[in-house]
Write a protein that holds these residues in place. Structure first.
Motif, PDB file in Angstrom:
ATOM      1  N   TYR A   1       0.839  -1.186   0.000  1.00 40.48           N
ATOM      2  CA  TYR A   1       0.000   0.000   0.000  1.00 40.48           C
ATOM      3  C   TYR A   1       0.879   1.243   0.000  1.00 40.48           C
ATOM      4  CZ  TYR A   1      -3.223   3.548   1.703  1.00 40.48           C
ATOM      5  OH  TYR A   1      -3.969   4.685   1.844  1.00 40.48           O
ATOM      6  N   GLN A   2       0.693   2.104  -0.945  1.00 37.23           N
ATOM      7  CA  GLN A   2       1.491   3.323  -1.051  1.00 37.23           C
ATOM      8  C   GLN A   2       0.583   4.545  -0.960  1.00 37.23           C
ATOM      9  OE1 GLN A   2       4.908   3.248  -1.291  1.00 37.23           O
ATOM     10  NE2 GLN A   2       4.629   1.064  -0.993  1.00 37.23           N
ATOM     11  N   VAL A   3       1.109   5.612  -0.393  1.00 41.01           N
ATOM     12  CA  VAL A   3       0.369   6.868  -0.308  1.00 41.01           C
ATOM     13  C   VAL A   3       1.011   7.878  -1.244  1.00 41.01           C
ATOM     14  CG1 VAL A   3      -0.359   6.450   2.069  1.00 41.01           C
ATOM     15  CG2 VAL A   3       1.756   7.683   1.647  1.00 41.01           C
ATOM     16  N   TYR A   4       0.288   8.957  -1.523  1.00 40.38           N
ATOM     17  CA  TYR A   4       0.832  10.024  -2.353  1.00 40.38           C
ATOM     18  C   TYR A   4       1.672  10.950  -1.475  1.00 40.38           C
ATOM     19  CZ  TYR A   4      -2.944   8.541  -5.473  1.00 40.38           C
ATOM     20  OH  TYR A   4      -3.793   7.814  -6.251  1.00 40.38           O
ATOM     21  N   PRO A   5       2.951  11.126  -1.770  1.00 37.74           N
ATOM     22  CA  PRO A   5       3.799  11.995  -0.942  1.00 37.74           C
ATOM     23  C   PRO A   5       3.309  13.442  -0.916  1.00 37.74           C
ATOM     24  CG  PRO A   5       5.129  10.787  -2.554  1.00 37.74           C
ATOM     25  CD  PRO A   5       3.691  10.496  -2.852  1.00 37.74           C
ATOM     26  N   THR A   6       2.477  13.817  -1.883  1.00 40.78           N
ATOM     27  CA  THR A   6       1.944  15.181  -1.934  1.00 40.78           C
ATOM     28  C   THR A   6       0.551  15.254  -1.322  1.00 40.78           C
ATOM     29  OG1 THR A   6       1.097  14.758  -4.149  1.00 40.78           O
ATOM     30  CG2 THR A   6       3.267  15.806  -3.985  1.00 40.78           C
TER      31      THR A   6
ATOM     32  N   MET B   1      10.593  13.985   7.435  1.00 44.81           N
ATOM     33  CA  MET B   1       9.709  13.330   6.470  1.00 44.81           C
ATOM     34  C   MET B   1       9.969  13.829   5.040  1.00 44.81           C
ATOM     35  SD  MET B   1       8.369  11.237   8.446  1.00 44.81           S
ATOM     36  CE  MET B   1       7.168  10.413   7.437  1.00 44.81           C
ATOM     37  N   ILE B   2      10.354  15.082   4.920  1.00 42.42           N
ATOM     38  CA  ILE B   2      10.695  15.626   3.599  1.00 42.42           C
ATOM     39  C   ILE B   2      12.011  14.996   3.120  1.00 42.42           C
ATOM     40  CG2 ILE B   2      11.437  17.700   2.359  1.00 42.42           C
ATOM     41  CD1 ILE B   2       9.421  19.257   4.214  1.00 42.42           C
ATOM     42  N   LEU B   3      13.007  14.951   4.008  1.00 39.87           N
ATOM     43  CA  LEU B   3      14.305  14.360   3.653  1.00 39.87           C
ATOM     44  C   LEU B   3      14.192  12.891   3.284  1.00 39.87           C
ATOM     45  CD1 LEU B   3      16.718  16.049   6.216  1.00 39.87           C
ATOM     46  CD2 LEU B   3      16.748  16.304   3.733  1.00 39.87           C
ATOM     47  N   SER B   4      13.329  12.156   3.996  1.00 36.93           N
ATOM     48  CA  SER B   4      13.171  10.724   3.718  1.00 36.93           C
ATOM     49  C   SER B   4      12.217  10.486   2.548  1.00 36.93           C
ATOM     50  CB  SER B   4      12.667   9.985   4.961  1.00 36.93           C
ATOM     51  OG  SER B   4      11.338  10.390   5.255  1.00 36.93           O
TER      52      SER B   4
END
Length: 175
Positions: free
Chosen positions: A54-59, A168-171
């Protein structure tokens, strides 16, 4: 009990024979259910974290939920300084909000990128059989990543909020 010199000698001997014996030891630890304990002792438990299908949208949307003395406009200002659009945030900064919030609305909804949690009740909507709402979010497949705010217990502070968003932005969990 070994003295320091004997312990160092044992460490050297283990390092020399590690390649030959490690696969068998890992296999035995896995069969006996002790592999996770062993890796925790070494500070390597992250090696067992499962990768989700399951993946989420990073945006996607970022939910910040939990009792906070920091006002919503201050948190949104911090997010803006990090280059994040304030419209991505849903803020529920009252203890009662967390109690009545329906966490199931995020279940298998990839448009939610992250949940940042502060102090909240253990019980609430969508907890299911888990011991707490946070445990349900962290352990049940289908929820976005969860970040606990606070360094000694749960607490929403400006510094920790900024630092956790930076991480969270860096990762690349969020963009």
């Amino acid at each position: 009990m070994l003295d320091v010199e004997e312990l160092l000698e044992l460490e050297d001997n283990i390092r020399q024979e590690l390649d030959d014996h490690l696969p068998g030891a890992l296999s035995m630890l896995n069969r006996t259910g002790e592999l996770e304990i062993f890796l925790k002792m070494l500070g390597m438990e992250h090696l067992l974290q499962k990768q989700s299908d399951y993946q989420v949208y990073p945006t996607g949307k970022i939910i910040v939920i939990g009792q906070s003395d920091v006002k919503a406009n201050v948190l949104l200002s911090i997010a803006k300084r990090l280059g994040l659009d304030k419209n991505r945030f849903e803020l529920y900064l009252d203890y009662e909000d967390a109690k009545t919030f329906n966490f199931k609305k995020m279940y298998y909804k990839p448009q939610y990128a992250l949940v940042m949690v502060g102090p909240m009740p253990h019980s609430g909507v969508g907890k299911g059989d888990s011991g707490s709402i946070i445990a349900a979010l962290e352990n049940d497949e289908g929820y976005p990543p969860v970040v606990r705010l606070g360094s000694n217990g749960l607490k929403i502070t400006k510094t920790d909020f900024k630092n956790k968003l930076d991480e969270m932005i860096l990762s690349k969990e969020i963009a």
